[in-house]
Motif scaffolding. Structure first.
Motif, PDB file in Angstrom:
ATOM      1  N   THR A  89       0.807  -1.232   0.000  1.00 38.73           N
ATOM      2  CA  THR A  89       0.000   0.000   0.000  1.00 38.73           C
ATOM      3  C   THR A  89       0.835   1.275   0.000  1.00 38.73           C
ATOM      4  OG1 THR A  89      -0.166  -0.145   2.419  1.00 38.73           O
ATOM      5  CG2 THR A  89      -1.998  -1.059   1.136  1.00 38.73           C
ATOM      6  N   LYS A 104      -1.455   4.002  -1.607  1.00 39.65           N
ATOM      7  CA  LYS A 104      -2.745   4.321  -1.007  1.00 39.65           C
ATOM      8  C   LYS A 104      -2.465   4.922   0.369  1.00 39.65           C
ATOM      9  CE  LYS A 104      -4.963   0.636  -3.601  1.00 39.65           C
ATOM     10  NZ  LYS A 104      -5.702  -0.650  -3.579  1.00 39.65           N
ATOM     11  N   GLU A 152      -3.993   6.468   3.015  1.00 37.41           N
ATOM     12  CA  GLU A 152      -4.611   6.117   4.301  1.00 37.41           C
ATOM     13  C   GLU A 152      -4.197   4.724   4.768  1.00 37.41           C
ATOM     14  OE1 GLU A 152      -6.244   7.259   1.720  1.00 37.41           O
ATOM     15  OE2 GLU A 152      -7.095   9.200   2.303  1.00 37.41           O
ATOM     16  N   ALA A 153      -4.271   3.763   3.859  1.00 29.70           N
ATOM     17  CA  ALA A 153      -3.904   2.397   4.220  1.00 29.70           C
ATOM     18  C   ALA A 153      -2.422   2.297   4.544  1.00 29.70           C
ATOM     19  CB  ALA A 153      -4.266   1.439   3.090  1.00 29.70           C
ATOM     20  N   ASN A 159      -9.627   5.127   5.942  1.00 25.32           N
ATOM     21  CA  ASN A 159      -9.564   4.114   4.889  1.00 25.32           C
ATOM     22  C   ASN A 159     -10.823   3.256   4.839  1.00 25.32           C
ATOM     23  OD1 ASN A 159      -7.988   2.388   2.904  1.00 25.32           O
ATOM     24  ND2 ASN A 159      -8.373   0.868   4.486  1.00 25.32           N
ATOM     25  N   ALA A 160     -11.423   2.974   5.996  1.00 22.01           N
ATOM     26  CA  ALA A 160     -12.514   1.990   6.047  1.00 22.01           C
ATOM     27  C   ALA A 160     -13.904   2.600   6.148  1.00 22.01           C
ATOM     28  CB  ALA A 160     -12.295   1.047   7.235  1.00 22.01           C
ATOM     29  N   SER A 170     -16.134   5.524  -0.034  1.00 25.06           N
ATOM     30  CA  SER A 170     -15.296   5.857  -1.183  1.00 25.06           C
ATOM     31  C   SER A 170     -15.232   4.663  -2.133  1.00 25.06           C
ATOM     32  CB  SER A 170     -13.889   6.238  -0.726  1.00 25.06           C
ATOM     33  OG  SER A 170     -13.315   5.180   0.018  1.00 25.06           O
ATOM     34  N   ALA A 219     -13.893   1.527  -4.136  1.00 25.26           N
ATOM     35  CA  ALA A 219     -13.103   0.398  -3.641  1.00 25.26           C
ATOM     36  C   ALA A 219     -11.643   0.510  -4.035  1.00 25.26           C
ATOM     37  CB  ALA A 219     -13.693  -0.917  -4.155  1.00 25.26           C
ATOM     38  N   ARG A 256      -9.334   2.274  -1.563  1.00 27.81           N
ATOM     39  CA  ARG A 256      -9.094   1.659  -0.265  1.00 27.81           C
ATOM     40  C   ARG A 256      -7.976   0.623  -0.389  1.00 27.81           C
ATOM     41  NH1 ARG A 256     -15.428   0.668   1.545  1.00 27.81           N
ATOM     42  NH2 ARG A 256     -15.707   2.635   2.655  1.00 27.81           N
ATOM     43  N   SER A 276      -9.188  -4.588   7.157  1.00 27.09           N
ATOM     44  CA  SER A 276     -10.017  -4.367   5.967  1.00 27.09           C
ATOM     45  C   SER A 276     -10.452  -5.704   5.365  1.00 27.09           C
ATOM     46  CB  SER A 276      -9.250  -3.547   4.928  1.00 27.09           C
ATOM     47  OG  SER A 276      -8.124  -4.274   4.466  1.00 27.09           O
ATOM     48  N   TRP A 307     -17.155  -3.743   5.075  1.00 25.99           N
ATOM     49  CA  TRP A 307     -16.432  -2.525   5.422  1.00 25.99           C
ATOM     50  C   TRP A 307     -16.941  -1.915   6.726  1.00 25.99           C
ATOM     51  CZ3 TRP A 307     -11.917  -1.155   3.798  1.00 25.99           C
ATOM     52  CH2 TRP A 307     -11.464  -1.554   2.545  1.00 25.99           C
ATOM     53  N   CYS A 331     -14.667  -0.674   9.795  1.00 28.41           N
ATOM     54  CA  CYS A 331     -14.801   0.659  10.380  1.00 28.41           C
ATOM     55  C   CYS A 331     -14.997   0.565  11.891  1.00 28.41           C
ATOM     56  CB  CYS A 331     -15.970   1.382   9.726  1.00 28.41           C
ATOM     57  SG  CYS A 331     -16.314   3.019  10.415  1.00 28.41           S
TER      58      CYS A 331
END
Length: 315
Positions: A93, A102, A104-105, A165-166, A170, A172, A175, A181, A262, A266
């Motif tokens: 990621t 990515k 956030e991840a 991220n979760a 948004s 897919a 993420r 996740s 998801w 979260c």
């Protein structure tokens, strides 16, 4: 005549067989009873017993200490394995090689790696405290508190990024893979994370029960040795344990389900953030209870507070 001869021979064989079965071998002779006694003493020492002056035996480790020793050792191993999973997720990621980045991840995985290994270190120091019946290592109390602070602060960053991220609706493709996740690097890592989160959930629930028992029977009892800081330390540890258990249960739902969950991921991140905040509060309580002041601190001065009778901080 033939039948009579056969019957006579058969009778003799049965009598011979019966006579052999009736003869028992002599008991073995032990020439080294001193070595045998030493072995028995060593086994009793391993099992946590000691000989008192009056000849009776006393368990050196209480059942709660033995349970804490088990859960701390188990959770330390699980956290080390989880650290490997966060590193694997970070590679996929954070833009290494030709893999797209990515943010956030990536942040959740990098900060999560620090938090996870710090938590593993905390559990290891706790295992040393609870598994040692002749506890005298006050330094481990201080190390546990410091590692809890590192794990808590890193966990705040990891779970905040994990929420970003979760939780939002948004696309897919925006993420990334994390330990909570529902998408994974591959099937093997997904199964591994499923097993790790489920096992940690059980371990955290067990530790929470031990800490509640400690608060009710020792740390928070208002007697002559009562310390508000020590009581707060155990209570925040118990709350952090419940929050961590909830995060792992939600994470297991996300990782172990066939569908894409998801919402569970979260929920895991929100509960993980709560647990990380409680770790920071726990550190403050630990400092107030003088865990880093050595032999002159409260740990040695107050009989109701020293380990292993009261479990240390909870990561």
């Amino acid at each position: 005549m033939c039948w009579q001869a056969f019957f006579s021979i058969w009778t003799l064989l049965l009598a011979s067989s019966a006579s052999h079965e009736a003869v028992l071998p002599p008991p073995p002779e032990f020439d080294h009873f001193g070595d045998l006694n030493k072995t028995v003493r060593d086994l009793k020492q391993v099992l946590g017993h000691r000989k008192l002056p009056d000849g009776t035996e006393e368990a050196k480790l209480s059942p709660a200490d033995i349970a804490s020793c088990f859960f701390n050792s188990d959770l330390a191993a699980l956290k080390l394995a989880q650290g490997g999973m966060t590193i694997t997720a970070a590679i996929h990621t954070c833009g290494f090689g030709d893999i797209g980045e990515k943010i956030e991840a990536c942040t959740a995985n990098l900060a999560g790696t620090i938090a996870t290994f710090a938590a593993a270190g905390s559990f290891i120091t706790q295992a040393v405290l609870n598994c040692d019946a002749d506890y005298s290592h006050w330094q481990n109390n201080c190390a546990t508190a410091s590692l809890n602070l590192i794990s808590g602060l890193s966990g705040i960053a990891a779970n905040a990024a994990g929420i970003a991220n979760a939780c939002p609706e948004s696309a897919a493709e925006l993420r990334g893979e994390t330990i909570f996740s529902p998408i994974s690097v591959n099937d093997d890592t997904g199964v591994t994370n499923c097993v790790l989160t489920a096992n940690q959930a059980a371990g955290f629930l067990g530790r929470a029960g031990i800490l509640i028992n400690t608060a009710a029977t020792s740390s928070c009892v208002r007697d002559g040795h009562y310390s508000p800081a020590a009581c707060s330390s155990v209570l925040t540890s118990a709350l952090a344990a419940f929050a961590s258990a909830g995060a792992m249960i939600s994470g297991a739902i996300s990782k172990c389900s066939k569908g894409v969950q998801w919402d569970a991921a979260c929920s895991a991140r929100i509960q993980g953030l709560t647990g990380s905040l409680l770790k920071v509060a726990n550190f403050a309580s630990s400092m107030a209870s003088k865990k880093c002041e050595g032999e002159s601190g409260l740990d040695k001065a107050t009989p109701s507070f020293p380990l292993p009778h009261v479990p240390p901080l909870f990561a």
